[in-house]
Write a protein that holds these residues in place. Structure first.
Motif, PDB file in Angstrom:
ATOM      1  N   ILE A  84      38.959 -13.462 -34.891  1.00 18.83           N
ATOM      2  CA  ILE A  84      40.002 -14.049 -34.221  1.00 18.83           C
ATOM      3  C   ILE A  84      39.758 -15.590 -34.664  1.00 18.83           C
ATOM      4  CG2 ILE A  84      40.836 -14.801 -32.056  1.00 18.83           C
ATOM      5  CD1 ILE A  84      39.950 -12.062 -30.958  1.00 18.83           C
ATOM      6  N   LEU A  85      38.760 -16.071 -34.470  1.00 16.30           N
ATOM      7  CA  LEU A  85      38.461 -17.644 -34.888  1.00 16.30           C
ATOM      8  C   LEU A  85      39.032 -17.758 -36.593  1.00 16.30           C
ATOM      9  CD1 LEU A  85      35.243 -18.704 -33.286  1.00 16.30           C
ATOM     10  CD2 LEU A  85      37.709 -19.288 -32.432  1.00 16.30           C
ATOM     11  N   ALA A  86      38.359 -17.102 -37.223  1.00 16.76           N
ATOM     12  CA  ALA A  86      38.623 -17.129 -38.661  1.00 16.76           C
ATOM     13  C   ALA A  86      40.284 -17.030 -38.762  1.00 16.76           C
ATOM     14  CB  ALA A  86      37.771 -16.208 -39.782  1.00 16.76           C
ATOM     15  N   SER A  87      40.918 -16.174 -38.273  1.00 10.57           N
ATOM     16  CA  SER A  87      42.288 -15.839 -38.528  1.00 10.57           C
ATOM     17  C   SER A  87      43.290 -16.773 -38.020  1.00 10.57           C
ATOM     18  CB  SER A  87      42.764 -14.779 -38.065  1.00 10.57           C
ATOM     19  OG  SER A  87      42.034 -13.572 -38.590  1.00 10.57           O
ATOM     20  N   LEU A  88      42.855 -17.156 -36.876  1.00  9.56           N
ATOM     21  CA  LEU A  88      43.786 -18.506 -36.176  1.00  9.56           C
ATOM     22  C   LEU A  88      43.404 -19.739 -36.850  1.00  9.56           C
ATOM     23  CD1 LEU A  88      43.350 -17.498 -32.452  1.00  9.56           C
ATOM     24  CD2 LEU A  88      45.201 -17.208 -33.836  1.00  9.56           C
ATOM     25  N   TYR A  89      42.296 -20.073 -37.352  1.00  4.54           N
ATOM     26  CA  TYR A  89      41.960 -21.268 -37.951  1.00  4.54           C
ATOM     27  C   TYR A  89      42.610 -21.437 -39.327  1.00  4.54           C
ATOM     28  CZ  TYR A  89      39.319 -24.515 -40.992  1.00  4.54           C
ATOM     29  OH  TYR A  89      38.977 -25.770 -41.969  1.00  4.54           O
ATOM     30  N   TRP A  90      42.694 -20.299 -40.231  1.00  3.54           N
ATOM     31  CA  TRP A  90      43.317 -20.299 -41.476  1.00  3.54           C
ATOM     32  C   TRP A  90      44.991 -20.707 -41.112  1.00  3.54           C
ATOM     33  CZ3 TRP A  90      47.435 -18.002 -43.614  1.00  3.54           C
ATOM     34  CH2 TRP A  90      47.736 -18.040 -45.125  1.00  3.54           C
ATOM     35  N   VAL A  91      45.608 -19.889 -40.172  1.00  2.00           N
ATOM     36  CA  VAL A  91      46.797 -20.159 -39.743  1.00  2.00           C
ATOM     37  C   VAL A  91      47.042 -21.689 -39.233  1.00  2.00           C
ATOM     38  CG1 VAL A  91      48.709 -19.602 -38.248  1.00  2.00           C
ATOM     39  CG2 VAL A  91      47.261 -17.776 -39.043  1.00  2.00           C
ATOM     40  N   MET A  92      46.424 -22.112 -38.337  1.00  2.00           N
ATOM     41  CA  MET A  92      46.354 -23.356 -37.838  1.00  2.00           C
ATOM     42  C   MET A  92      46.122 -24.331 -38.867  1.00  2.00           C
ATOM     43  SD  MET A  92      47.799 -23.321 -34.844  1.00  2.00           S
ATOM     44  CE  MET A  92      47.437 -25.003 -34.552  1.00  2.00           C
ATOM     45  N   LYS A  93      45.031 -24.084 -39.832  1.00  2.00           N
ATOM     46  CA  LYS A  93      44.989 -25.037 -40.828  1.00  2.00           C
ATOM     47  C   LYS A  93      45.992 -25.228 -41.814  1.00  2.00           C
ATOM     48  CE  LYS A  93      41.937 -25.488 -44.946  1.00  2.00           C
ATOM     49  NZ  LYS A  93      40.905 -24.876 -45.627  1.00  2.00           N
ATOM     50  N   GLN A  94      46.891 -24.266 -42.084  1.00  2.00           N
ATOM     51  CA  GLN A  94      48.355 -24.132 -42.944  1.00  2.00           C
ATOM     52  C   GLN A  94      49.118 -25.148 -42.447  1.00  2.00           C
ATOM     53  OE1 GLN A  94      47.280 -23.158 -45.899  1.00  2.00           O
ATOM     54  NE2 GLN A  94      45.539 -22.410 -44.744  1.00  2.00           N
ATOM     55  N   ILE A  95      49.303 -24.818 -40.876  1.00  2.00           N
ATOM     56  CA  ILE A  95      50.457 -25.747 -40.223  1.00  2.00           C
ATOM     57  C   ILE A  95      49.813 -27.098 -40.253  1.00  2.00           C
ATOM     58  CG2 ILE A  95      51.356 -25.911 -37.959  1.00  2.00           C
ATOM     59  CD1 ILE A  95      50.927 -23.183 -37.388  1.00  2.00           C
ATOM     60  N   THR A  96      48.542 -27.352 -39.776  1.00  2.00           N
ATOM     61  CA  THR A  96      48.200 -28.752 -39.728  1.00  2.00           C
ATOM     62  C   THR A  96      48.525 -29.558 -41.227  1.00  2.00           C
ATOM     63  OG1 THR A  96      46.680 -28.059 -38.042  1.00  2.00           O
ATOM     64  CG2 THR A  96      46.393 -30.189 -39.082  1.00  2.00           C
ATOM     65  N   LEU A  97      47.962 -28.868 -42.261  1.00  2.00           N
ATOM     66  CA  LEU A  97      48.174 -29.678 -43.444  1.00  2.00           C
ATOM     67  C   LEU A  97      49.600 -29.803 -44.039  1.00  2.00           C
ATOM     68  CD1 LEU A  97      44.983 -27.916 -45.344  1.00  2.00           C
ATOM     69  CD2 LEU A  97      45.200 -30.076 -44.582  1.00  2.00           C
ATOM     70  N   GLY A  98      50.419 -28.730 -43.473  1.00  2.00           N
ATOM     71  CA  GLY A  98      52.010 -28.739 -43.720  1.00  2.00           C
ATOM     72  C   GLY A  98      52.635 -30.030 -42.915  1.00  2.00           C
ATOM     73  N   LEU A  99      51.982 -30.056 -41.700  1.00  2.00           N
ATOM     74  CA  LEU A  99      52.610 -31.399 -41.008  1.00  2.00           C
ATOM     75  C   LEU A  99      52.262 -32.709 -41.643  1.00  2.00           C
ATOM     76  CD1 LEU A  99      52.120 -30.042 -37.123  1.00  2.00           C
ATOM     77  CD2 LEU A  99      54.332 -30.210 -38.689  1.00  2.00           C
ATOM     78  N   LYS A 100      50.901 -32.680 -41.974  1.00  2.00           N
ATOM     79  CA  LYS A 100      50.470 -33.803 -42.538  1.00  2.00           C
ATOM     80  C   LYS A 100      51.342 -34.176 -43.787  1.00  2.00           C
ATOM     81  CE  LYS A 100      46.244 -35.910 -44.745  1.00  2.00           C
ATOM     82  NZ  LYS A 100      44.871 -35.709 -44.907  1.00  2.00           N
ATOM     83  N   LEU A 101      51.439 -33.184 -44.782  1.00  2.00           N
ATOM     84  CA  LEU A 101      52.222 -33.406 -45.876  1.00  2.00           C
ATOM     85  C   LEU A 101      53.786 -33.993 -45.583  1.00  2.00           C
ATOM     86  CD1 LEU A 101      52.054 -33.107 -48.854  1.00  2.00           C
ATOM     87  CD2 LEU A 101      52.875 -30.888 -48.702  1.00  2.00           C
ATOM     88  N   ARG A 102      54.337 -33.379 -44.538  1.00  2.00           N
ATOM     89  CA  ARG A 102      55.796 -33.640 -44.185  1.00  2.00           C
ATOM     90  C   ARG A 102      55.630 -35.078 -43.797  1.00  2.00           C
ATOM     91  NH1 ARG A 102      59.618 -29.748 -43.032  1.00  2.00           N
ATOM     92  NH2 ARG A 102      60.780 -31.858 -42.640  1.00  2.00           N
ATOM     93  N   ILE A 103      54.562 -35.552 -42.724  1.00  2.00           N
ATOM     94  CA  ILE A 103      54.727 -36.967 -42.596  1.00  2.00           C
ATOM     95  C   ILE A 103      54.584 -37.836 -43.665  1.00  2.00           C
ATOM     96  CG2 ILE A 103      53.273 -38.565 -41.237  1.00  2.00           C
ATOM     97  CD1 ILE A 103      52.509 -36.206 -39.335  1.00  2.00           C
ATOM     98  N   ARG A 104      53.669 -37.386 -44.699  1.00  2.00           N
ATOM     99  CA  ARG A 104      53.451 -38.283 -45.783  1.00  2.00           C
ATOM    100  C   ARG A 104      55.059 -38.321 -46.777  1.00  2.00           C
ATOM    101  NH1 ARG A 104      48.717 -36.520 -49.902  1.00  2.00           N
ATOM    102  NH2 ARG A 104      47.569 -37.314 -47.944  1.00  2.00           N
TER     103      ARG A 104
END
Length: 284
Positions: free
Chosen positions: A254-274
């Protein structure tokens, strides 16, 4: 609607007892440490100090409802004359608390070579407290207990506690994700990019063990210092027993799966801000 506010206050006093703020405080500790240890240059001193003050306020507010229980536990410890180690345990706990506080202040204020001994001690503290961040996933049990007890009106549950739980779980787990991303950025900066994935999986595994010890055996992070032999013994017992090992494995997945999803969302938001700062339309 005048009954709404008294019902909300009563629900917090009788069912929740400040767990949300306290667990968010514990989740924020590794987040602050990750910025201090791995990406200190990414935050100005002003913003970093403001974050520390905010986390401290959250911790004080979260500790408030738990103070009577903590005082009672301290009283019981002092009254336990049958154990010759009671006073020694108390003094040891106070010494560890003082050392942790001084260490935190030193790490937060010092821009030193990260290979110094203080950095390594900070890394150990970071790893010890890190499972507290994904631990908030298990706090859904408070919502289940609260709603099944019949003490909270359905409207209060729907309008207040479900959104509150969702926000608390999201913030706590996001602290976990950002903490690991800060560590990954540090490894990449120092030419150890190949270690990122194995280290992420190792952290998920250790966090799964920590969540099991905290939720089912009721250990805390500081028990690794105050009762290390007990923690090690129970950990080995859990890893060698079928049911606890199965729970830990499912938690790891569960941790590995949720982390992968949230990692993509977090990096995507960071890219959008940039993109936004550079005036680039992401739809182009």
């Amino acid at each position: 609607m005048r009954w709404l506010l008294p019902n909300i206050i009563s629900a917090f006093d009788n069912v929740y007892s400040g767990w949300i703020l306290w667990n968010l405080f514990l989740a924020a500790i590794p987040l602050l440490l990750s910025f201090s240890l791995f990406r200190r240059q990414s935050l100005s001193n002003r913003w970093f100090l403001a974050a520390c003050v905010l986390v401290g306020i959250i911790g004080v507010l979260g500790l408030g409802p738990r103070t009577p229980r903590a005082v009672q536990g301290l009283y019981n410890l002092l009254q336990d004359n049958s154990s010759p180690f009671s006073w020694f345990e108390l003094l040891w706990l106070l010494a560890v608390t003082a050392f942790a506080g001084l260490l935190s202040l030193k790490i937060f204020k010092t821009k030193q070579d990260p290979k110094g001994w203080l950095w390594w001690v900070g890394l150990v503290v970071f790893l010890i407290f890190l499972p507290n961040a994904p631990y908030v996933l298990t706090d859904i049990i408070h919502l289940i207990r609260g709603t099944s007890s019949g003490q909270i009106r359905i409207l209060v549950v729907a309008l207040v506690f479900i959104p509150l739980h969702a926000a608390a779980i999201l913030l706590g787990f996001e602290a976990y994700v950002v903490s690991i991303l800060n560590l990954a950025a540090y490894l990449k900066q120092h030419g150890a990019k190949a270690m990122i994935l194995p280290l992420e999986l190792t952290i998920h595994a250790l966090s799964a063990v920590g969540i099991y010890l905290g939720r089912f055996l009721r250990f805390n992070s500081w028990d690794l210092v105050t009762d290390p032999t007990g923690v090690i013994a129970y950990t080995l017992d859990a890893l060698t027993s079928k049911q606890p090992a199965a729970v830990i494995f499912v938690t790891f997945v569960i941790l590995a799966s949720l982390y992968w999803v949230m990692k993509q969302i977090t990096l995507g938001l960071k890219l959008r801000i940039r993109y936004a700062r550079q005036g680039i339309d992401a739809l182009d």
